[in-house]
Design a protein around this motif. Structure first.
Motif, PDB file in Angstrom:
ATOM      1  N   LEU A   4      -3.096  12.183  -7.109  1.00  0.00           N
ATOM      2  CA  LEU A   4      -4.140  13.588  -8.234  1.00  0.00           C
ATOM      3  C   LEU A   4      -3.970  14.952  -7.735  1.00  0.00           C
ATOM      4  CD1 LEU A   4      -7.551  11.383  -7.472  1.00  0.00           C
ATOM      5  CD2 LEU A   4      -6.161  12.053  -9.513  1.00  0.00           C
ATOM      6  N   ALA A   5      -3.697  15.418  -5.827  1.00  0.00           N
ATOM      7  CA  ALA A   5      -3.196  16.571  -5.033  1.00  0.00           C
ATOM      8  C   ALA A   5      -2.201  17.563  -5.905  1.00  0.00           C
ATOM      9  CB  ALA A   5      -3.095  16.213  -3.696  1.00  0.00           C
ATOM     10  N   GLU A   6      -1.106  16.668  -6.375  1.00  0.00           N
ATOM     11  CA  GLU A   6      -0.022  16.603  -7.684  1.00  0.00           C
ATOM     12  C   GLU A   6      -0.790  17.427  -8.763  1.00  0.00           C
ATOM     13  OE1 GLU A   6       3.429  14.503  -5.497  1.00  0.00           O
ATOM     14  OE2 GLU A   6       2.383  13.728  -6.393  1.00  0.00           O
ATOM     15  N   VAL A  55       0.768  -1.459  -0.301  1.00  0.00           N
ATOM     16  CA  VAL A  55      -0.138   0.094  -0.085  1.00  0.00           C
ATOM     17  C   VAL A  55       0.654   1.757  -0.287  1.00  0.00           C
ATOM     18  CG1 VAL A  55      -1.811   1.235   1.208  1.00  0.00           C
ATOM     19  CG2 VAL A  55      -1.810  -0.919   1.216  1.00  0.00           C
ATOM     20  N   THR A  56       0.682   2.067  -1.001  1.00  0.00           N
ATOM     21  CA  THR A  56       1.516   3.704  -1.167  1.00  0.00           C
ATOM     22  C   THR A  56       0.532   4.077  -0.417  1.00  0.00           C
ATOM     23  OG1 THR A  56       2.268   2.521  -2.342  1.00  0.00           O
ATOM     24  CG2 THR A  56       2.452   4.418  -2.467  1.00  0.00           C
ATOM     25  N   GLU A  57       1.312   5.160   0.969  1.00  0.00           N
ATOM     26  CA  GLU A  57      -0.044   6.179   1.298  1.00  0.00           C
ATOM     27  C   GLU A  57      -0.050   7.390   0.508  1.00  0.00           C
ATOM     28  OE1 GLU A  57       2.069   7.575   5.114  1.00  0.00           O
ATOM     29  OE2 GLU A  57       2.027   5.790   5.405  1.00  0.00           O
ATOM     30  N   ARG A  58       0.577   7.654  -1.100  1.00  0.00           N
ATOM     31  CA  ARG A  58       0.846   8.548  -2.051  1.00  0.00           C
ATOM     32  C   ARG A  58      -0.859   8.795  -2.199  1.00  0.00           C
ATOM     33  NH1 ARG A  58       5.137  10.234  -6.793  1.00  0.00           N
ATOM     34  NH2 ARG A  58       4.602  12.144  -6.261  1.00  0.00           N
ATOM     35  N   PHE A  59      -0.921   7.450  -2.539  1.00  0.00           N
ATOM     36  CA  PHE A  59      -2.436   6.707  -2.982  1.00  0.00           C
ATOM     37  C   PHE A  59      -3.940   6.490  -1.843  1.00  0.00           C
ATOM     38  CE2 PHE A  59       0.634   6.969  -6.314  1.00  0.00           C
ATOM     39  CZ  PHE A  59       0.154   8.185  -7.233  1.00  0.00           C
ATOM     40  N   GLY A  60      -4.667   7.364  -2.445  1.00  0.00           N
ATOM     41  CA  GLY A  60      -5.730   5.842  -1.712  1.00  0.00           C
ATOM     42  C   GLY A  60      -6.257   4.924  -1.741  1.00  0.00           C
ATOM     43  N   TYR A  99      -2.371  13.119 -16.232  1.00  0.00           N
ATOM     44  CA  TYR A  99      -2.966  12.816 -15.522  1.00  0.00           C
ATOM     45  C   TYR A  99      -2.289  10.794 -16.149  1.00  0.00           C
ATOM     46  CZ  TYR A  99      -5.863  15.492 -13.475  1.00  0.00           C
ATOM     47  OH  TYR A  99      -6.739  16.072 -12.394  1.00  0.00           O
ATOM     48  N   GLN A 100      -1.754  11.168 -17.316  1.00  0.00           N
ATOM     49  CA  GLN A 100      -0.511   9.899 -17.484  1.00  0.00           C
ATOM     50  C   GLN A 100       0.216   9.664 -16.577  1.00  0.00           C
ATOM     51  OE1 GLN A 100       0.417  11.112 -21.088  1.00  0.00           O
ATOM     52  NE2 GLN A 100      -1.517  10.588 -22.747  1.00  0.00           N
ATOM     53  N   ARG A 101       0.837  10.996 -15.994  1.00  0.00           N
ATOM     54  CA  ARG A 101       1.761  10.601 -14.940  1.00  0.00           C
ATOM     55  C   ARG A 101       1.659  10.120 -13.718  1.00  0.00           C
ATOM     56  NH1 ARG A 101       5.259  15.341 -14.214  1.00  0.00           N
ATOM     57  NH2 ARG A 101       5.808  14.582 -12.589  1.00  0.00           N
ATOM     58  N   TYR A 102       0.023  10.153 -13.464  1.00  0.00           N
ATOM     59  CA  TYR A 102      -0.808  10.309 -12.292  1.00  0.00           C
ATOM     60  C   TYR A 102      -0.787   8.640 -12.008  1.00  0.00           C
ATOM     61  CZ  TYR A 102      -5.029   8.926  -9.652  1.00  0.00           C
ATOM     62  OH  TYR A 102      -6.441   8.544  -8.980  1.00  0.00           O
ATOM     63  N   GLU A 124      -0.478  21.478 -10.005  1.00  0.00           N
ATOM     64  CA  GLU A 124       0.138  21.512 -11.378  1.00  0.00           C
ATOM     65  C   GLU A 124      -0.479  22.008 -12.437  1.00  0.00           C
ATOM     66  OE1 GLU A 124       3.066  20.778 -12.555  1.00  0.00           O
ATOM     67  OE2 GLU A 124       3.952  19.798 -10.802  1.00  0.00           O
ATOM     68  N   LEU A 125      -2.504  21.858 -12.405  1.00  0.00           N
ATOM     69  CA  LEU A 125      -2.978  22.557 -13.667  1.00  0.00           C
ATOM     70  C   LEU A 125      -3.604  23.637 -12.569  1.00  0.00           C
ATOM     71  CD1 LEU A 125      -5.622  18.802 -14.026  1.00  0.00           C
ATOM     72  CD2 LEU A 125      -4.207  20.311 -15.317  1.00  0.00           C
TER      73      LEU A 125
END
Length: 68
Positions: A54-56, A3-8, A44-47, A60-61
């Motif tokens: 998503l926050a990053e 599990v990666t904390e960066r993502f839900g 979003y490809q990078r996401y 950026e947007l």
């Protein structure tokens, strides 16, 4: 699965992240909203690849479009 904390919990894998974006784009289409800009698509490809959260992407947007 690690599990990666960066993502839900629902966005841990690239497939989950892509599915989330597909749902968002489908919802936008039903509301008559335009698709993502080329800049947004690249973010979003990078996401999906796990490089950005998503926050990053949102930050950026906002910066790109001058709404920071």
């Amino acid at each position: 699965m690690e599990v990666t904390e960066r993502f839900g919990p629902a966005e841990q894998t690239p497939a989950q992240r892509q599915a989330l974006l597909d749902e968002v784009e489908a919802l936008k289409a039903t509301q008559g909203l335009p698709p993502l800009s080329p800049f947004g698509q690249r973010l979003y490809q990078r996401y999906v690849a796990g490089e950005l959260s998503l926050a990053e992407c949102s930050a950026e947007l906002r910066q790109y479009y001058g709404q920071a």
